[in-house]
Scaffold this motif. Structure first.
Motif, PDB file in Angstrom:
ATOM      1  N   MET A 381     -30.417  12.253  -5.467  1.00  0.00           N
ATOM      2  CA  MET A 381     -29.609  12.331  -6.377  1.00  0.00           C
ATOM      3  C   MET A 381     -28.298  13.237  -5.825  1.00  0.00           C
ATOM      4  SD  MET A 381     -30.434  10.396  -8.613  1.00  0.00           S
ATOM      5  CE  MET A 381     -28.851  10.276  -9.453  1.00  0.00           C
ATOM      6  N   VAL A 382     -28.742  14.378  -5.130  1.00  0.00           N
ATOM      7  CA  VAL A 382     -27.555  15.013  -4.538  1.00  0.00           C
ATOM      8  C   VAL A 382     -26.799  14.303  -3.475  1.00  0.00           C
ATOM      9  CG1 VAL A 382     -26.962  17.266  -3.325  1.00  0.00           C
ATOM     10  CG2 VAL A 382     -28.533  17.343  -5.377  1.00  0.00           C
ATOM     11  N   ALA A 383     -27.755  13.829  -2.523  1.00  0.00           N
ATOM     12  CA  ALA A 383     -27.402  12.982  -1.390  1.00  0.00           C
ATOM     13  C   ALA A 383     -26.623  11.980  -1.843  1.00  0.00           C
ATOM     14  CB  ALA A 383     -28.296  12.435  -0.503  1.00  0.00           C
ATOM     15  N   LEU A 393     -31.953   7.082   1.578  1.00  0.00           N
ATOM     16  CA  LEU A 393     -33.181   6.170   2.050  1.00  0.00           C
ATOM     17  C   LEU A 393     -34.464   6.922   2.649  1.00  0.00           C
ATOM     18  CD1 LEU A 393     -31.229   3.523   4.464  1.00  0.00           C
ATOM     19  CD2 LEU A 393     -32.693   2.871   2.256  1.00  0.00           C
ATOM     20  N   MET A 394     -34.151   8.044   3.202  1.00  0.00           N
ATOM     21  CA  MET A 394     -35.290   8.815   3.568  1.00  0.00           C
ATOM     22  C   MET A 394     -36.085   9.165   2.374  1.00  0.00           C
ATOM     23  SD  MET A 394     -35.386  12.631   4.987  1.00  0.00           S
ATOM     24  CE  MET A 394     -35.059  13.284   3.253  1.00  0.00           C
ATOM     25  N   GLY A 395     -35.626   9.674   1.235  1.00  0.00           N
ATOM     26  CA  GLY A 395     -36.267  10.044   0.205  1.00  0.00           C
ATOM     27  C   GLY A 395     -36.888   8.914  -0.471  1.00  0.00           C
ATOM     28  N   ILE A 396     -36.044   7.773  -0.612  1.00  0.00           N
ATOM     29  CA  ILE A 396     -36.787   6.496  -1.174  1.00  0.00           C
ATOM     30  C   ILE A 396     -38.121   6.070  -0.423  1.00  0.00           C
ATOM     31  CG2 ILE A 396     -36.522   4.001  -1.592  1.00  0.00           C
ATOM     32  CD1 ILE A 396     -33.576   4.640  -2.074  1.00  0.00           C
ATOM     33  N   ILE A 397     -38.021   6.119   0.919  1.00  0.00           N
ATOM     34  CA  ILE A 397     -39.015   5.579   1.943  1.00  0.00           C
ATOM     35  C   ILE A 397     -40.190   6.838   1.583  1.00  0.00           C
ATOM     36  CG2 ILE A 397     -39.751   5.417   4.174  1.00  0.00           C
ATOM     37  CD1 ILE A 397     -36.909   4.522   4.881  1.00  0.00           C
ATOM     38  N   LEU A 398     -39.970   7.959   1.695  1.00  0.00           N
ATOM     39  CA  LEU A 398     -41.015   8.832   1.462  1.00  0.00           C
ATOM     40  C   LEU A 398     -41.732   8.674   0.168  1.00  0.00           C
ATOM     41  CD1 LEU A 398     -39.540  11.933   3.158  1.00  0.00           C
ATOM     42  CD2 LEU A 398     -41.130  10.528   4.160  1.00  0.00           C
ATOM     43  N   ILE A 399     -40.938   8.389  -0.954  1.00  0.00           N
ATOM     44  CA  ILE A 399     -41.614   8.195  -2.301  1.00  0.00           C
ATOM     45  C   ILE A 399     -42.545   7.171  -2.126  1.00  0.00           C
ATOM     46  CG2 ILE A 399     -41.002   7.597  -4.512  1.00  0.00           C
ATOM     47  CD1 ILE A 399     -38.935   9.486  -4.566  1.00  0.00           C
ATOM     48  N   GLY A 400     -42.164   6.003  -1.668  1.00  0.00           N
ATOM     49  CA  GLY A 400     -42.831   4.560  -1.421  1.00  0.00           C
ATOM     50  C   GLY A 400     -44.023   4.752  -0.690  1.00  0.00           C
TER      51      GLY A 400
END
Length: 424
Positions: A381-383, A393-400
């Motif tokens: 959200m901050v990014a 994208l990094m956060g989304i991929i790591l969560i996935g």
């Protein structure tokens, strides 16, 4: 259009890969499924094709790299990129008294991330003067051609042609140099060919995302390391899921075994089940504040109803003949509960647990909107506020990836603890 083209590429690769593996790759597998005489329609006979999984992931990576101009993908696989370099076009200016003159606009298009630098050209002779314009790739620019012309738009001068092609106010023409349009006030709007590659601000290449992972893992983000962010998110998800299962499974059993419990709790469960967890955020903040408790309770509510319904479905789905057989052998209600109902309801409960865990991971981003200072959702959200798409994208991929890993562990646990799933 780009999205449809990417979808067409993905579907084409899928069909081609299926046909190659189906008709050209011959292999014999000796396992439980190979011994079955009937497999079509039997869910237990369908297992994940590892070749398809590898090709699917590789295809997504190649499409991602191709449409972002990644250095990790061979150049011949790159989608056409936006025009970069020097180009020019000629416009024809007509004055109020009908006199005409041509002038050339020299355009220098800079690549993504490069700083545009203005440059000068010889203005030439005549009432229309040559211009120089610097711009970024995949952008459009408005050219005020008469800023140095002797004839001004305020005096009735206007553009009547681009590279010899007639154009009217509000009209549009296309030439090899790009797309041209005249604004309502007669200025020239110019967009060079954009190609099919995505701009980094919308979709960065894979190496940029991996670079962010290394950078944040070493230097941290918002005063916390990457592992601390992921650890907080993982803790919140597991805690919320644990308490949801701890209350939801007994509630589901009670609803499946007692008409009184089902009549009492079914309106509540069926009312809350379709309510998205995001809608509960305001109440969670009002009732439990913005601390850690509120985030865990939000995830608890996201998993509670799923676990209750899956447990109830598991109890309701027990083969009644097994219950009759246990009664005929003299089993008590407690023995039936322990040896018949619980083992036969576990497959449904595990399925519900996997769904609930996925919902919790999908909710953690919203949960960490509640004044979180750590967490993968907070990073995303901050990014996003600063258009740091690579971190998003990094956060989304790591969560996935973490969610997928948890799902694999739960499937392994299910195979170990419920080996009778899919068998009578």
């Amino acid at each position: 259009m780009i999205g449809l083209f990417i979808l067409a590429v993905y579907v084409s690769v899928f069909v081609l890969s299926f046909l190659i593996v189906r008709f050209l790759v011959h292999r014999t597998v000796h396992d439980y499924t190979s011994l079955k005489t009937v497999t079509f329609g039997d869910e237990s006979a369908v297992t994940s094709n590892r070749t398809a999984s590898i090709v699917s992931v590789a295809t997504i990576f190649l499409i991602w790299g191709s449409f972002t101009g990644s250095d990790w993908v061979p150049g011949f696989l790159h989608a056409p990129g936006p025009f970069v370099g020097d180009t020019s076009f000629t416009y024809t200016l007509e004055t109020a008294d009908g006199a005409r003159d041509d002038a050339t606009v020299h355009v220098r298009v800079f690549d993504f991330g490069e700083t545009t630098e203005n440059f000068d050209v010889d203005e030439g002779e005549g009432i229309a003067k040559n211009d120089a314009v610097a711009m970024s790739a995949s952008r459009s620019t408005t050219i005020l051609f008469d800023k140095n012309d002797e004839a001004k738009r305020n005096d009735g001068a206007h553009v009547v042609a681009i590279d010899g092609i007639e154009i009217n106010d509000g009209g549009e023409v296309r030439t090899p140099a790009g797309r041209f349009a005249l604004t309502d006030k007669g200025a020239i709007s110019f967009a060079p060919p954009s190609g099919l590659q995505m701009e980094p601000i919308w979709l960065p290449p894979p190496e940029a995302v991996v670079g962010r992972v290394v950078e944040i893992a070493n230097e941290g983000y918002r005063d916390s390391t990457l592992w601390k962010h992921l650890g907080y998110s993982l803790f919140r998800v597991i805690a919320g899921f644990f308490f949801g299962a701890l209350l939801g499974i007994p509630l589901g059993y009670a609803m499946g075994l007692s008409d009184w419990f089902r009549g009492w709790f079914e309106p509540i469960v069926e009312f809350m089940r379709p309510v998205p967890p995001l809608a509960l955020i305001p109440l969670v903040i009002i009732w439990f504040g913005i601390g850690e408790t509120g985030k865990i309770i939000l995830l608890f509510l996201a998993s509670l109803w799923i676990m209750a319904i899956s447990a109830r479905a598991g109890v309701s789905g027990v083969n009644i003949s097994k219950v009759h057989a246990a009664y005929s052998l003299g089993a008590s209600k407690l023995q039936i509960m322990r040896h018949v109902i619980m083992p036969n309801s576990l497959p449904e409960i595990f399925t519900g647990a996997r769904v609930a865990m996925g919902v919790c991971w999908g909710t953690v981003v919203a949960a960490e909107l509640v004044a979180a200072s750590e967490g993968a959702g907070m990073m995303i959200m901050v990014a996003s506020k600063f258009q740091l798409t690579d971190i998003v994208l990094m956060g989304i991929i790591l969560i996935g990836v973490i969610g997928f890993a948890i799902d694999i562990l739960m499937r392994k646990a299910e195979n170990l603890l419920v080996p009778w799933k899919g068998r009578s």
